[in-house]
Design a protein around this motif. Structure first.
Motif: not given
Length: 267
Positions: A222-227, A248-253
């Motif tokens: 909900a917070a967008g942390d895992l978009d 998630a920080a590494a980019g789309p898996p």
């Protein structure tokens, strides 16, 4: 690539009168969201709504059947009018069928499980997503299961339905990501609910997934942390939030999607 989607301020949770749905409603309220609660049991919904309001958030109780198109559309309209928007949809309502192999399964029960577990999320997403897109984006979470990722000797209706959710969520991601839509398949693990504790396969289980783990994961979505993980399969109680945020920080898996591999591909 679309612009970043703001954190959700409001949510609609189905199957919210008890079990995982009620726990999710409480977790989202604690995270600062106003929550619309949808289920068939109006009396139980009133109690959960009171808990959301006790946390200082607005609550809307919506007595409706997720398989009734007219009722779903009316409930979504009511939620949007009361809360101003639905930024997060959590498709949690679901049924299990009898723990028997396919050739012993009751056809009517099979149909009932698929209608609730697949047609219901379809109706909810169909009613909610246009508003999300009009506002620049939103998030959809399907409560899925590891049962949808592998073969199982029993419960053909439940397993088929959870596999189908991957196609619903994956389709939402594929069609809507560039317009701000994010979609996730979330396995809650095995939470001790009325449904799970009554199943033979869990008769001797002692390692239950705490409902708080499911709530923390959905609140992070909900917070967008895992978009950047939109379109993926996430597992409460197994995936840690720290690991998912790092991923998630590494980019789309490339992984965590339901696909058919070729003969010589690793399993």
């Amino acid at each position: 690539m679309s612009a970043p989607v703001p954190a959700a301020r409001t949510a609609l949770v189905t199957g919210a009168s008890r079990g995982i749905g009620a726990a999710l409603a409480r977790s989202l309220a604690a995270a600062g969201l106003d929550v619309a609660l949808l289920a068939r049991d109006a009396d139980r919904l009133t109690g959960v709504a009171a808990e959301v309001e006790a946390a200082g958030r607005r609550a809307v109780a919506l007595a409706a059947d997720v398989t009734d198109r007219v009722a779903v559309e009316a409930a979504v309209n009511e939620a949007e009018f009361a809360l101003g928007s639905i930024d997060l949809l959590v498709n949690n309502a679901g049924l299990v069928d009898t723990e028997v192999p396919l050739w012993e399964a009751d056809p009517e029960e099979f149909a009932r499980v698929l209608t609730t577990n697949v047609y219901g999320p379809f109706l909810l997403a169909r009613a909610v997503v246009p508003g999300m897109l009009a506002r620049g984006g939103g998030r959809v979470v399907d409560l899925s299961s590891g049962s949808g990722t592998r073969d199982s000797p029993v419960m053909p209706g439940y397993n088929t339905s959870k596999t189908a959710l991957f196609r619903i969520g994956g389709g939402l991601h594929a069609a809507g990501f560039d317009r701000g839509l994010r979609a996730f398949e979330v396995a809650p693990g095995v939470v001790a609910t009325d449904m799970s504790t009554g199943m033979a396969m869990h008769a001797d289980r002692t390692d239950w997934t705490p409902p708080e783990a499911v709530g923390e994961l959905v609140a992070a979505i909900a917070a967008g942390d895992l978009d950047p993980l939109s379109g993926c399969y996430l597992r409460a109680g197994t995936d840690t939030l720290a690991a998912l945020r790092e991923r998630a920080a590494a980019g789309p898996p490339a992984g965590r999607r339901l696909v058919v591999t070729d003969w010589d591909s690793p399993s």
